[in-house]
Design an enzyme around this catalytic site. Structure first.
Site, PDB file in Angstrom:
ATOM      1  N   TYR A 164      79.729  42.861  35.092  1.00 27.14           N
ATOM      2  CA  TYR A 164      80.983  43.230  35.003  1.00 27.14           C
ATOM      3  C   TYR A 164      81.336  43.881  36.255  1.00 27.14           C
ATOM      4  CZ  TYR A 164      85.550  45.252  34.144  1.00 27.14           C
ATOM      5  OH  TYR A 164      86.900  45.695  34.358  1.00 27.14           O
ATOM      6  N   LYS A 192      83.562  43.166  39.972  1.00 27.75           N
ATOM      7  CA  LYS A 192      84.772  43.923  40.626  1.00 27.75           C
ATOM      8  C   LYS A 192      84.510  44.178  42.078  1.00 27.75           C
ATOM      9  CE  LYS A 192      87.754  43.678  37.040  1.00 27.75           C
ATOM     10  NZ  LYS A 192      88.598  42.854  37.022  1.00 27.75           N
ATOM     11  N   SER A 234      88.667  48.284  39.705  1.00 33.48           N
ATOM     12  CA  SER A 234      88.481  49.334  38.532  1.00 33.48           C
ATOM     13  C   SER A 234      87.513  50.605  39.119  1.00 33.48           C
ATOM     14  CB  SER A 234      87.353  48.787  37.532  1.00 33.48           C
ATOM     15  OG  SER A 234      86.815  49.676  36.648  1.00 33.48           O
TER      16      SER A 234
END
Ligand code: NAD
Ligand code: UFG
Length: 342
Positions: A152, A156, A127
């Site tokens: 979150y 990544k 992302s």
């Protein structure tokens, strides 16, 4: 014989669109998903679009033995696209352990199985969140990653590092991480799309639900940013264009044209749009009026980011093709189909 591809998270939003593109490109697809954020009927809708029913195995990828049993059964898999993850940024702040456990344990189980069962290739969903608020725009792949704003986002960055280290240490494996910007829209058939559970966090599902009368009003989070109209800027990428980038990445790995055994690419349009530009584009392309109100900033939001996509354009030969109007119209057609609106 068709090459067999495992798509984890294949009943989810981006995964389902990618399964369609893979099947239409001649691949044989097996989906693994535990349905924690999607529905089994997505498999039926994929079949309606392509005429081919993907194989579907429902289990939790954090269960190591279940992952090993799966690879023991499916011995022909040539590559994996790993979408399965929890993705709600706000929720990850209040439930960090659930996010680290789900996203990292699933990844490690898969990498371990690649090593032990001899699966050579993986494409990973990363992302643009790994860039944080960059100093210079647009961001290239050499733009430094910044410490993540949320657990979150951190999963990544950590996942990218785990994959890089795994590729360095393991002979015969290759990986491509795709750093998505903001995926929006739905398949033109309106049979698959984004189906958020509960109140949507993301802008476009909130817009389409407001237009459908399910939400009263869209809150525009802040118009006092340092941008031309004061609202934040993002690079909104059509989900079908994004899905096609996965097919290109898979082909690159399968035909060995990758230049290193770990590569990463920005996947966006290269164009930044503000929240208000997006709202106005929605009204223009659908002809539906939208009730919105400017409210205060949302905590943790970055001001502006968009991609330099030169590397993906030149190296992968991939380019986003759809314009914002047709993309927003596709999102609206999907919402209307889900709600039974004519
Ligand atoms: P999604 O929630 O629609 O799809 C993810 C799927 O993974 C769901 O169907 C869920 O049931 C499944 N899943 C989650 N944990 C699992 C587990 N332990 N075992 C088996 N299945 C599991 O999300 P999406 O928007 O399609 O995102 C796909 C990937 O792309 C994710 O990794 C996400 O972090 C990443 N990504 C998404 C965006 C975005 O804005 N949508 C942006 C950048 C990156
Ligand atoms: N926004 C509103 N009102 C809303 C929802 C969003 O004004 O009801 C604004 C936000 O403030 C932001 C923009 O719309 O300025 C986009 O917000 P989204 O929540 O749609 O997307 P984000 O860029 O915040 O985050 C998304 C994904 C993350 C991912 C990130 C980078 O949700 O998972 O892109 O890829 F990490």
């Amino acid at each position: 014989m068709k090459n067999q591809i495992l798509v984890t998270g294949g009943t989810g939003y981006i995964g389902s669109h990618t399964v369609v593109e893979l099947q239409q490109a001649g691949f044989d697809v097996v989906i693994v998903d535990n349905l924690c954020n999607s529905k089994a009927e997505v498999v039926d809708n994929i079949e309606k679009i392509t005429g081919i029913r993907p194989q579907f195995e429902c289990f939790d990828l954090t269960e190591r033995q279940a992952v090993r049993d799966f690879f023991g059964k499916y011995k022909q898999i040539k590559a994996i696209i790993h979408f399965a993850a929890l993705k709600a940024v706000g929720e990850s702040v209040s439930k960090p352990l659930e996010y680290y456990r789900n996203n990292l344990t699933a990844l490690m189980n898969i990498l371990e199985a690649m090593r032990d069962f001899g699966v050579p290739n993986i494409v990973f969903s990363s992302s643009c969140t790994v860039y944080g608020q960059p100093e210079h725009l647009p961001v290239t792949e050499s733009t430094p990653r910044l410490p993540a704003e949320s657990p979150y986002g951190n999963t990544k960055a950590i996942s990218e590092d785990i994959i890089r280290d795994f590729c360095k240490a393991t002979q015969g494996v290759s990986a491509i991480a795709l750093r998505y910007f903001n995926p929006i829209g739905a398949h033109p058939s309106a049979l698959i799309g984004e189906a958020p559970v509960g109140v949507p966090n993301n802008l476009v599902p909130y817009i389409t639900q407001t237009a459908a009368g399910i939400r009263q009003q869209l809150s525009v989070f802040g118009n006092d940013y340092n941008t031309p109209d004061g609202t934040p800027i993002r690079d909104y990428i059509n989900v079908v264009d994004l899905s096609k980038a996965h097919v290109v990445a898979i082909n690159r790995l399968l035909n060995g044209s990758n230049k290193a055994n770990y590569e990463y690419f920005n996947i966006g349009t290269g164009r930044g749009l503000s929240v208000m530009e997006l709202v106005n584009a929605f009204i223009k392309s659908t002809g539906v009026d939208l009730n919105y109100k400017i409210v205060g900033r949302r905590a943790g939001d970055i001001e502006k980011i968009w991609a330099d996509t030169s590397l993906a354009n030149n190296e992968l030969g991939w380019k986003a093709e759809k314009n914002i109007e047709e993309t927003l119209l596709s999102a609206w057609n999907w919402e209307k189909n889900v709600r039974g609106i004519k």
